[in-house]
Enzyme design. Structure first.
Site, PDB file in Angstrom:
ATOM      1  N   GLU A  18      34.835  34.279  46.405  1.00 60.17           N
ATOM      2  CA  GLU A  18      35.674  33.528  45.455  1.00 60.17           C
ATOM      3  C   GLU A  18      36.848  32.868  46.186  1.00 60.17           C
ATOM      4  OE1 GLU A  18      35.621  32.594  42.346  1.00 60.17           O
ATOM      5  OE2 GLU A  18      33.661  33.515  42.016  1.00 60.17           O
TER       6      GLU A  18
ATOM      7  N   SER B  67      29.836  32.381  43.685  1.00 64.88           N
ATOM      8  CA  SER B  67      30.105  32.857  45.044  1.00 64.88           C
ATOM      9  C   SER B  67      28.863  33.495  45.675  1.00 64.88           C
ATOM     10  CB  SER B  67      31.275  33.851  45.053  1.00 64.88           C
ATOM     11  OG  SER B  67      30.961  35.010  44.315  1.00 64.88           O
ATOM     12  N   HIS B  68      27.829  33.755  44.872  1.00 64.49           N
ATOM     13  CA  HIS B  68      26.616  34.372  45.430  1.00 64.49           C
ATOM     14  C   HIS B  68      25.350  33.595  45.053  1.00 64.49           C
ATOM     15  CE1 HIS B  68      29.589  37.456  46.159  1.00 64.49           C
ATOM     16  NE2 HIS B  68      28.799  37.873  47.123  1.00 64.49           N
TER      17      HIS B  68
HETATM   18  P1  NDP Z   1      33.934  39.654  38.879  1.00 67.24           P
HETATM   19  O1  NDP Z   1      35.359  39.965  38.802  1.00 67.24           O
HETATM   20  O2  NDP Z   1      33.492  38.246  38.702  1.00 67.24           O
HETATM   21  O3  NDP Z   1      33.097  40.456  37.769  1.00 67.24           O
HETATM   22  C1  NDP Z   1      32.866  41.743  37.899  1.00 67.24           C
HETATM   23  C2  NDP Z   1      32.136  42.374  36.728  1.00 67.24           C
HETATM   24  O4  NDP Z   1      33.023  42.430  35.622  1.00 67.24           O
HETATM   25  C3  NDP Z   1      30.892  41.640  36.257  1.00 67.24           C
HETATM   26  O5  NDP Z   1      29.954  42.590  35.842  1.00 67.24           O
HETATM   27  C4  NDP Z   1      31.458  40.807  35.113  1.00 67.24           C
HETATM   28  O6  NDP Z   1      30.494  40.435  34.157  1.00 67.24           O
HETATM   29  C5  NDP Z   1      32.447  41.742  34.512  1.00 67.24           C
HETATM   30  N1  NDP Z   1      33.504  41.079  33.784  1.00 67.24           N
HETATM   31  C6  NDP Z   1      34.284  40.050  34.209  1.00 67.24           C
HETATM   32  N2  NDP Z   1      35.165  39.711  33.254  1.00 67.24           N
HETATM   33  C7  NDP Z   1      34.939  40.542  32.198  1.00 67.24           C
HETATM   34  C8  NDP Z   1      35.509  40.687  30.907  1.00 67.24           C
HETATM   35  N3  NDP Z   1      36.518  39.915  30.502  1.00 67.24           N
HETATM   36  N4  NDP Z   1      35.026  41.649  30.094  1.00 67.24           N
HETATM   37  C9  NDP Z   1      34.022  42.445  30.485  1.00 67.24           C
HETATM   38  N5  NDP Z   1      33.432  42.348  31.692  1.00 67.24           N
HETATM   39  C10 NDP Z   1      33.881  41.415  32.537  1.00 67.24           C
HETATM   40  O7  NDP Z   1      33.327  40.225  40.262  1.00 67.24           O
HETATM   41  P2  NDP Z   1      33.857  40.231  41.763  1.00 67.24           P
HETATM   42  O8  NDP Z   1      34.531  38.967  42.156  1.00 67.24           O
HETATM   43  O9  NDP Z   1      34.592  41.476  41.958  1.00 67.24           O
HETATM   44  O10 NDP Z   1      32.418  40.307  42.517  1.00 67.24           O
HETATM   45  C11 NDP Z   1      31.489  39.245  42.359  1.00 67.24           C
HETATM   46  C12 NDP Z   1      30.182  39.616  43.004  1.00 67.24           C
HETATM   47  O11 NDP Z   1      30.357  39.696  44.406  1.00 67.24           O
HETATM   48  C13 NDP Z   1      29.566  40.943  42.572  1.00 67.24           C
HETATM   49  O12 NDP Z   1      28.284  40.659  42.053  1.00 67.24           O
HETATM   50  C14 NDP Z   1      29.467  41.756  43.849  1.00 67.24           C
HETATM   51  O13 NDP Z   1      28.297  42.545  43.972  1.00 67.24           O
HETATM   52  C15 NDP Z   1      29.479  40.675  44.901  1.00 67.24           C
HETATM   53  N6  NDP Z   1      29.995  41.214  46.163  1.00 67.24           N
HETATM   54  C16 NDP Z   1      29.117  41.560  47.132  1.00 67.24           C
HETATM   55  C17 NDP Z   1      29.582  42.123  48.318  1.00 67.24           C
HETATM   56  C18 NDP Z   1      28.660  42.599  49.382  1.00 67.24           C
HETATM   57  O14 NDP Z   1      29.129  43.133  50.370  1.00 67.24           O
HETATM   58  N7  NDP Z   1      27.360  42.458  49.269  1.00 67.24           N
HETATM   59  C19 NDP Z   1      31.004  42.307  48.552  1.00 67.24           C
HETATM   60  C20 NDP Z   1      31.828  41.932  47.423  1.00 67.24           C
HETATM   61  C21 NDP Z   1      31.334  41.394  46.283  1.00 67.24           C
HETATM   62  P3  NDP Z   1      29.997  38.885  34.114  1.00 67.24           P
HETATM   63  O15 NDP Z   1      29.254  38.675  35.398  1.00 67.24           O
HETATM   64  O16 NDP Z   1      29.139  38.780  32.897  1.00 67.24           O
HETATM   65  O17 NDP Z   1      31.233  38.025  34.029  1.00 67.24           O
HETATM   66  O1  PYC Z   2      32.077  37.939  48.543  1.00 67.74           O
HETATM   67  O2  PYC Z   2      33.147  39.649  49.421  1.00 67.74           O
HETATM   68  C1  PYC Z   2      32.135  38.938  49.277  1.00 67.74           C
HETATM   69  C2  PYC Z   2      30.892  39.322  49.991  1.00 67.74           C
HETATM   70  C3  PYC Z   2      30.783  40.063  51.118  1.00 67.74           C
HETATM   71  C4  PYC Z   2      29.459  40.159  51.405  1.00 67.74           C
HETATM   72  C5  PYC Z   2      28.790  39.497  50.462  1.00 67.74           C
HETATM   73  N1  PYC Z   2      29.685  38.993  49.582  1.00 67.74           N
END
Ligand code: NDP
Ligand code: PYC
Length: 350
Positions: A201, A60-61
């Site tokens: 996602e 997703s990123h």
């Molecule tokens: P995920 O649910 O994919 O994962 C979140 C974290 O949990 C990661 O560090 C991941 O490690 C870890 N993790 C996942 N499954 C397990 C497990 N079974 N056991 C242990 N650790 C686990 O993330 P999100 O969908 O919540 O977010 C994805 C990305 O989106 C993030 O990097 C976030 O910064 C980005 N984002 C950015 C935004 C913005 O405004 N700039 C807004 C929202 C999200 P691993 O990666 O190794 O699986």
């Molecule tokens: O996936 O929620 C998201 C997001 C927002 C800004 C960057 N990523």
């Protein structure tokens, strides 16, 4: 690519994949960003983030974000040639005014002073203002942890997420990231949205025509839905009910009003339907273990290893381990992307 969970959900027998080297991903990113008028220093900083996301199989990123970046560039919601300006405002505080540009260059400008201040004072905070943020936060906490510092980062986004108990979008997907330096190893890093999942996602599920799991979103009438489009048009949900809701509120506050920047509701109002990336601030904290511990820092940091060993020892995994494994694979073999995504991204050059 892991065989279970949300990453697997996007794969289907009908998908056709192509393999790209990381250099090819970088070249594609540079071409598209330059084609849309982004200034060279931003092209390099944004490309590094896109390549890192795809390399670590954070779909997703990764390359997908080029669609989002191109749209943000087209709509004029990002300043293409912004020059970030660093303001040294107190012994342990600095601001970087991103000038309306993408956050990556602003972070790069602020990082050396953040590290210096943390080492001098034991703790320091960086507020990035007036930036456009489309990315994951782990590249930033990894960079701080690489300097031997403990890191925390967060940023609001657009109002897409309902508070627990409510039905209307108010919070952003508001990620929280943490990094802990580990001698001779990758840092301990977690980085997740305070929504049940990142919006990206859900976008990927919509593109793939796949249902989303229950608990990710509600439709515009406030009913639970597994339809990606309906959840995007309705509201996303926080993770962990009221706990995620409170954490999302914290992010709104400390990376919004505390540093004089926008809340997610203000960001989406400014977007005015353009569908661009969130605009506002980011808060980054760096803590030097030596600040508390002096010469004993190393021995106490070493004790943290027992915590990590105990997690892994019972069959659980450390966050970021999937990413670091993916990184090793991608560095050796390149990455796989669906032909459809590749073609959609290529079409941005048309
Ligand atoms: P995920 O649910 O994919 O994962 C979140 C974290 O949990 C990661 O560090 C991941 O490690 C870890 N993790 C996942 N499954 C397990 C497990 N079974 N056991 C242990 N650790 C686990 O993330 P999100 O969908 O919540 O977010 C994805 C990305 O989106 C993030 O990097 C976030 O910064 C980005 N984002 C950015 C935004 C913005 O405004 N700039 C807004 C929202 C999200 P691993 O990666 O190794 O699986
Ligand atoms: O996936 O929620 C998201 C997001 C927002 C800004 C960057 N990523």
């Amino acid at each position: 690519m892991q065989a279970d969970g949300k990453f697997a959900e996007r794969r289907s027998m009908n998908d056709e994949y192509i393999r790209l080297s990381l250099d090819e991903v970088a070249a594609l990113s540079r071409d598209i960003l330059s084609h849309h008028g982004l200034a060279p220093q931003h092209v390099e900083a944004v490309t590094a983030t896109i390549v890192a996301g795809e390399r670590d199989e954070c779909a997703s990123h990764g390359i997908y974000r080029l669609l989002v970046c191109a749209n943000t560039l087209k709509t004029g919601k990002v300043v293409k040639d912004a020059v970030p300006v660093v303001h040294d405002i107190a012994p342990a505080l600095l601001r970087v005014d991103a000038g309306g540009g993408f956050a990556q260059a602003a972070f790069a400008r602020g990082l050396p002073m953040l590290v210096d201040k943390a080492r001098t004072n034991g703790i320091a905070a960086l507020g990035i203002n007036h930036c456009v943020h489309f990315a994951a936060l782990w590249p930033e906490v990894e960079a701080v942890a690489a300097a031997g510092l403990v890191a925390f980062a967060c940023t609001p986004s657009h109002a897409w997420v309902a508070p627990a108990g409510g039905t209307k979008p108010l919070f952003g997907t508001n990620p929280i990231a943490f990094g802990w330096p580990r001698p001779g190893a990758y840092p301990y890093v977690f980085d997740f949205a305070t929504s049940a999942v990142a919006r990206g996602e859900i976008e990927l599920h919509r593109r793939a025509g796949k249902p989303i799991p229950e608990g990710w979103g509600i439709d515009a009438a406030g009913r639970p839905t597994t339809d990606a489009r309906a959840a995007l048009d309705g509201a996303m949900l926080t993770f962990g009910g009221h706990k995620g809701s409170a954490l999302a509120t914290m992010v709104e506050l400390i990376a919004g009003p505390l540093i004089g920047d926008l809340t997610s509701a203000e960001s989406i109002a400014l977007d005015d339907g353009a569908g661009s990336s969130p605009i506002g601030g980011e808060f980054i904290l760096a803590i030097d273990p030596a600040g508390f511990l002096g010469a004993e820092a190393a021995q106490h940091i070493e004790r943290a290893e027992a915590v990590f060993d105990a997690i892994v020892g019972q069959g659980a995994r450390l966050p970021s381990l999937r990413r670091f494994d993916a990184r090793a694979r991608s560095l050796a073999n390149g990455v796989q992307v669906t032909r459809r995504l590749y073609e959609d991204v290529q079409a941005l050059l048309g």
